[in-house]
Design a protein around this motif. Sequence first.
Motif, PDB file in Angstrom:
ATOM      1  N   ASP A  22      11.337  21.984  19.423  1.00  0.00           N
ATOM      2  CA  ASP A  22      11.947  22.192  20.830  1.00  0.00           C
ATOM      3  C   ASP A  22      12.454  20.891  21.439  1.00  0.00           C
ATOM      4  N   VAL A  23      11.568  20.418  22.500  1.00  0.00           N
ATOM      5  CA  VAL A  23      12.006  19.599  23.289  1.00  0.00           C
ATOM      6  C   VAL A  23      11.318  18.226  22.830  1.00  0.00           C
ATOM      7  N   ILE A  24      11.253  16.970  23.441  1.00  0.00           N
ATOM      8  CA  ILE A  24      10.860  15.755  22.974  1.00  0.00           C
ATOM      9  C   ILE A  24       9.280  15.987  23.280  1.00  0.00           C
ATOM     10  N   HIS A  25       8.428  15.741  22.132  1.00  0.00           N
ATOM     11  CA  HIS A  25       7.035  15.422  22.407  1.00  0.00           C
ATOM     12  C   HIS A  25       6.652  14.044  22.078  1.00  0.00           C
ATOM     13  N   SER A  26       5.395  13.826  22.256  1.00  0.00           N
ATOM     14  CA  SER A  26       5.099  12.361  21.697  1.00  0.00           C
ATOM     15  C   SER A  26       3.769  12.510  21.078  1.00  0.00           C
ATOM     16  N   PHE A  27       3.604  11.998  19.739  1.00  0.00           N
ATOM     17  CA  PHE A  27       2.275  12.169  18.867  1.00  0.00           C
ATOM     18  C   PHE A  27       1.361  10.928  19.200  1.00  0.00           C
ATOM     19  N   TRP A  28       0.258  11.181  19.691  1.00  0.00           N
ATOM     20  CA  TRP A  28      -0.675  10.162  19.931  1.00  0.00           C
ATOM     21  C   TRP A  28      -2.101  10.489  19.619  1.00  0.00           C
ATOM     22  N   VAL A  29      -2.768   9.605  18.628  1.00  0.00           N
ATOM     23  CA  VAL A  29      -4.280   9.581  18.419  1.00  0.00           C
ATOM     24  C   VAL A  29      -4.658   8.196  18.928  1.00  0.00           C
ATOM     25  N   PRO A  30      -5.309   8.161  20.024  1.00  0.00           N
ATOM     26  CA  PRO A  30      -5.425   6.695  20.716  1.00  0.00           C
ATOM     27  C   PRO A  30      -6.417   5.766  19.890  1.00  0.00           C
ATOM     28  N   LYS A  31      -7.396   6.518  18.915  1.00  0.00           N
ATOM     29  CA  LYS A  31      -8.079   5.433  18.416  1.00  0.00           C
ATOM     30  C   LYS A  31      -7.656   5.131  17.019  1.00  0.00           C
ATOM     31  N   LEU A  32      -6.498   5.915  16.659  1.00  0.00           N
ATOM     32  CA  LEU A  32      -6.020   5.377  15.505  1.00  0.00           C
ATOM     33  C   LEU A  32      -4.702   4.790  15.457  1.00  0.00           C
ATOM     34  N   ALA A  33      -3.857   5.168  16.426  1.00  0.00           N
ATOM     35  CA  ALA A  33      -2.272   4.482  16.493  1.00  0.00           C
ATOM     36  C   ALA A  33      -1.894   4.740  17.864  1.00  0.00           C
ATOM     37  N   GLY A  34      -0.852   3.831  18.272  1.00  0.00           N
ATOM     38  CA  GLY A  34      -0.023   4.206  19.440  1.00  0.00           C
ATOM     39  C   GLY A  34       0.762   5.396  19.454  1.00  0.00           C
TER      40      GLY A  34
ATOM     41  N   GLU B   4       0.671  -1.098   0.071  1.00  0.00           N
ATOM     42  CA  GLU B   4      -0.017  -0.023   0.045  1.00  0.00           C
ATOM     43  C   GLU B   4       0.725   1.316  -0.171  1.00  0.00           C
ATOM     44  N   ARG B   5       2.253   1.215  -0.041  1.00  0.00           N
ATOM     45  CA  ARG B   5       3.107   2.265   0.143  1.00  0.00           C
ATOM     46  C   ARG B   5       2.815   3.390  -0.900  1.00  0.00           C
ATOM     47  N   ALA B   6       2.684   2.945  -2.219  1.00  0.00           N
ATOM     48  CA  ALA B   6       2.304   3.770  -3.198  1.00  0.00           C
ATOM     49  C   ALA B   6       1.289   4.783  -2.939  1.00  0.00           C
ATOM     50  N   ASN B   7       0.064   4.141  -2.280  1.00  0.00           N
ATOM     51  CA  ASN B   7      -1.107   4.902  -2.093  1.00  0.00           C
ATOM     52  C   ASN B   7      -0.996   5.762  -0.983  1.00  0.00           C
ATOM     53  N   ALA B   8      -0.012   5.572  -0.188  1.00  0.00           N
ATOM     54  CA  ALA B   8      -0.052   6.297   1.171  1.00  0.00           C
ATOM     55  C   ALA B   8       0.041   7.907   1.142  1.00  0.00           C
ATOM     56  N   TYR B   9      -0.623   8.673   1.988  1.00  0.00           N
ATOM     57  CA  TYR B   9      -0.612  10.001   1.969  1.00  0.00           C
ATOM     58  C   TYR B   9       0.545  10.490   2.998  1.00  0.00           C
ATOM     59  N   GLU B  10       1.145  11.642   2.691  1.00  0.00           N
ATOM     60  CA  GLU B  10       2.339  11.749   3.764  1.00  0.00           C
ATOM     61  C   GLU B  10       2.254  13.296   4.252  1.00  0.00           C
ATOM     62  N   VAL B  11       2.436  13.319   5.645  1.00  0.00           N
ATOM     63  CA  VAL B  11       2.437  14.603   6.415  1.00  0.00           C
ATOM     64  C   VAL B  11       3.413  14.561   7.115  1.00  0.00           C
ATOM     65  N   THR B  12       3.757  15.711   7.500  1.00  0.00           N
ATOM     66  CA  THR B  12       4.818  16.153   8.701  1.00  0.00           C
ATOM     67  C   THR B  12       4.181  16.628   9.981  1.00  0.00           C
ATOM     68  N   ALA B  13       4.527  16.041  10.871  1.00  0.00           N
ATOM     69  CA  ALA B  13       3.990  16.906  12.213  1.00  0.00           C
ATOM     70  C   ALA B  13       4.995  17.364  12.919  1.00  0.00           C
ATOM     71  N   ILE B  14       4.937  18.438  13.501  1.00  0.00           N
ATOM     72  CA  ILE B  14       5.929  18.946  14.164  1.00  0.00           C
ATOM     73  C   ILE B  14       5.684  19.567  15.383  1.00  0.00           C
ATOM     74  N   GLY B  15       5.962  18.936  16.741  1.00  0.00           N
ATOM     75  CA  GLY B  15       5.720  19.677  17.947  1.00  0.00           C
ATOM     76  C   GLY B  15       6.256  20.595  18.376  1.00  0.00           C
ATOM     77  N   TYR B  16       5.562  21.683  18.861  1.00  0.00           N
ATOM     78  CA  TYR B  16       6.124  22.719  19.444  1.00  0.00           C
ATOM     79  C   TYR B  16       5.434  22.818  20.889  1.00  0.00           C
ATOM     80  N   GLN B  17       6.183  23.475  21.744  1.00  0.00           N
ATOM     81  CA  GLN B  17       5.633  23.584  23.244  1.00  0.00           C
ATOM     82  C   GLN B  17       4.423  24.792  23.070  1.00  0.00           C
TER      83      GLN B  17
END
Length: 411
Positions: free
Chosen positions: A166-178, A113-126
């Motif tokens: 800036d610092v370490i953040h963590s990206f979490w959408v509980p219903k979609l992925a860890g 499915e890689r060819a079909n994947a949509y790409e996004v960049t998420a950047i954490g800020y305080q």
Amino acid sequence: MLALPLLVGGWVSGPQSTFETAGPVARSQTGLMYVTLIVVMAIFVIVAGVLTYATFKFKAKDESGEKAPVPPQGHGNPLVELGLIGASVFALVIIAIPTVKGIWYTYDVPEAERANAYEVTAIGYQWWFKFEYPSEQIDNVGTLVNANELVIPAGRPVRINLRTFDVIHSFWVPKLAGKVDMMPNRGNHLWLQADEPGYFWGQCAEYCGDSHAVMRFRVIALAEDEFAAWVAQQKQPARTVTAQAEAPRPALAGYTFTNPGRNAPGWTREFDSDPLGNWRKMQAVPSAEDAALIAHGRQLFQEKNCITCHTVRGHEGGGVTAPDLTHVGSRTTIAGGLLENSPENLHRWLRFPDEVKPGNKMWLGIGGMANVSMQGYVHWDPETRSFTDKRNIEVDDDEARALVAYLHSLK
Ligand code: HEC
Ligand SMILES: [Cu+2]
């Protein structure tokens, strides 16, 4: 054991429940959790059963109250010991196989499915999230960006590059992925997929400073054509309200504002009952607008230095250290998913950002800390040799009204 049926039976529900999965990645992870749970429950039942049996069978006193005879003492039984080792290994293998499979599966979009994947960049800020859409380029501008609301196509894998400002953040959408961390100097990524159009809550899951607990975001999954329409609209420069659009009644200025005070909730249950419907409503241009008030707000946006940190593409501002506001009027939330984007809440945010979100960088300035700040807040006055409370932005009630009208016109 008693709690388990309650968990599975939907007692642990809510916008950030990992039990209510809405996509294949989250399902794989929850499935693995259940496999592990079943294995450890089986071990628990067997061990607790043997223990209970032995407790009663080999009591010091028998039924008649007499001291029971000491049972024959054994010193190891190779069959039992080998059996237990074998059973432990077997239990670990049962857990290990789906674990390894799950790690491979969640690590990246499956090859097919890689060819079909949509790409996004998420950047954490305080303490908010920026989203970049590398496949959506705007002529003479560059990559499309927005903040705090990640809009994705439903039914399609989305690969998310994870970065931090800036610092370490963590990206979490509980219903979609860890969760996966956003680390300085390290390019992490994850993937997720929403089965169907929906509105999902996300949260920073790595302690990152004062307002970590309110560093939230939303994911809005849309059917392919609605997603394409959203992208086309986002690519447009900021909307300009002309005099022709002026209606007799200034709709947006017509709210009453009383400050609900520090830590008051900024969210209503009505808004939450149909979040995707509310999101769609926010995309629509209001029927009545006060063009003069909006123009005044736009002027204040320049005079009040909002432009040093924010960008309204096509209008003013080139700031990249704060959320892009080009289409802020079409978002359902502000301040990192903390407040519902109503006129009252936006007003509150502009006037009392520190009461809403402790330590936020709009109040303190970028790089600002509680007592050392590049741009003010607690400011050392050499004349009086004392600290003065010099805030970074100062907006009065009338100014806030005009700014709210302007920002909400940015659909
Ligand atoms: C020192 C930089 C700075 C200045 C000046 C500044 N802001 Fe902000 N603003 C921020 C930051 C940083 C955030 C994100 C705060 C958060 O959520 O933690 C923000 C958030 C916002 C948001 C919410 C956006 C969203 O999608 O969540 C709005 C609206 C806003 N600012 C409007 C303004 C206006 C209007 C002014 C001028 C009166 C202004 N800002 C001045 C830095 C600034
Ligand atoms: Cu964070």
